[in-house]
Write an enzyme that holds these catalytic residues in place. Sequence first.
Site, mmCIF file in Angstrom:
data_model
loop_
_atom_site.group_PDB
_atom_site.id
_atom_site.type_symbol
_atom_site.label_atom_id
_atom_site.label_comp_id
_atom_site.label_asym_id
_atom_site.label_seq_id
_atom_site.Cartn_x
_atom_site.Cartn_y
_atom_site.Cartn_z
ATOM 1 N NE ARG A 107 0.055 14.021 2.997
ATOM 2 C CZ ARG A 107 0.303 13.054 1.743
ATOM 3 N NH1 ARG A 107 0.737 13.588 0.970
ATOM 4 N NH2 ARG A 107 -0.030 11.843 2.136
ATOM 5 C CG HIS A 109 -2.004 -1.412 1.248
ATOM 6 N ND1 HIS A 109 -2.812 -1.247 0.232
ATOM 7 C CD2 HIS A 109 -1.765 -2.326 2.317
ATOM 8 C CE1 HIS A 109 -3.562 -2.435 0.868
ATOM 9 N NE2 HIS A 109 -3.010 -3.191 1.902
#
Length: 472
Positions: free
Chosen positions: A291, A234
């Site tokens: 972000r 992941h």
Amino acid sequence: MFKKVLIANRGEIALRIIRACKELSIPTVAIHSEADATGLYVRKADEACLVGPGPIEGYLNIYRIIDLAKQKGVDAIHPGYGFLAENPEFAQACQESGLTFIGPPAAAMRAMGDKVSARQKMKEIGVPIVPGLIEPIASLNDAVRFADEIGYPVMLKASAGGGGRGLRICKDREDLKRHFPIAQTEAKASFGKEAVYLEKYIHAPRHIEFQILADQEGNVIHLGERDCSIQRRHQKLIEIAPSLLLDERLRREMGEAAIAAARSVGYTSAGTVEFLVDSSRRYYFLEMNTRIQVEHTVTEEITGVDLVKEMIRIAAGRPISIPQSQVFLRGHAIECRINAEDPQKNFIPTPGKITAYSSPGGIGIRIDGNVYAGYVVPPYYDSLLAKLTVRARTWDGAVQRMRRALDEYVIRGVKTSIPFYKRIMEDPDFQTGHFDTTYIDSHLDKLNVAADYFRMDKMLAIAAAIAAHSKR
């Protein structure tokens, strides 16, 4: 515009922000731990100060960072990615201290930072979500009951999570019973909350994310998509823009969904809306990263838009410098994360001293890094050494350019992921765009890099023998 910016981060992203500030004629202040004192970003900043104590704690100390900013006459702070970048308390503390946080509002970060509340919001505005719960699971019994209803396999995910932590795939009821307490423990340890939720596991999807920009005047645009399907546990390894999967209709539809997601929480600054796309080309909201992303480089390369500069301008109250009608995706870009890891030993980190370093160059090559010959890679942080990004007019051209760039890249003293990426670039499945999030696991045997390391070690031994002989 700001009179001085403090970068509340380290490594390559700190250097990336410093360079953007220099082009905007804004002085910068870097913070560093003792372990980072010799980092390239520390040398390039106008000022630098020790943030300790310890190698990590200082980067997470909100009030120490704000105090340093005030001491240095700073009026804005850029958080980069990681550490405090998605911490709404940090954004709030900056605002309350009279400092501008170069990022989204704290309220937007809170709304999107909790995965359950984000799923609820997306369902309300009609953005497709992966079938599953839209509230935290109260107990194991509730998890079993709901999993039985939607069918296995399912995924347990930390409500406040990300980066694969607190995530467990459960193929049946026994798996779920075994993994439930483990996922809660991981969630608590990593994010301070043990809340988890459950959703249907989508087999072999594509991981597609859309870059958005939103300003304080209400303008929101997207800059196309990135395909981040090449992952290991992941964690993204290779990113591509644009995706080979999307056509113009699907790109427009998903882009509009990403914009709607940003608008729904009053978002400003740069952000990324992530989706999963299944084998039938159905897309589902995954999460929003509030972000700048590690992989923002590929979007910059195909759009020509400097995302970090845009973040700074937006935070200063300026409008986005480009309307949606002028966003064009030109060519193809690929980014490889050059990590200090040993692919032959399950990708374990390989800290140590870099004894030789030579980066590739030429047309369409970009390096974002923080290392050099003699630099000691510390063991305390992410293993990322540099980001190698290439751009070309065609997809085939981008793959060939990346192969050439990887061949030119020389890093000695620590094992890196470079030989692994070479094998990927040579793989016909990758070259023809036949990959999804299962690609690495399903191709590990095919991507074995033992021969590459053996050949490299042999070349080094021969070179050492020749050098020793010439000194006689």
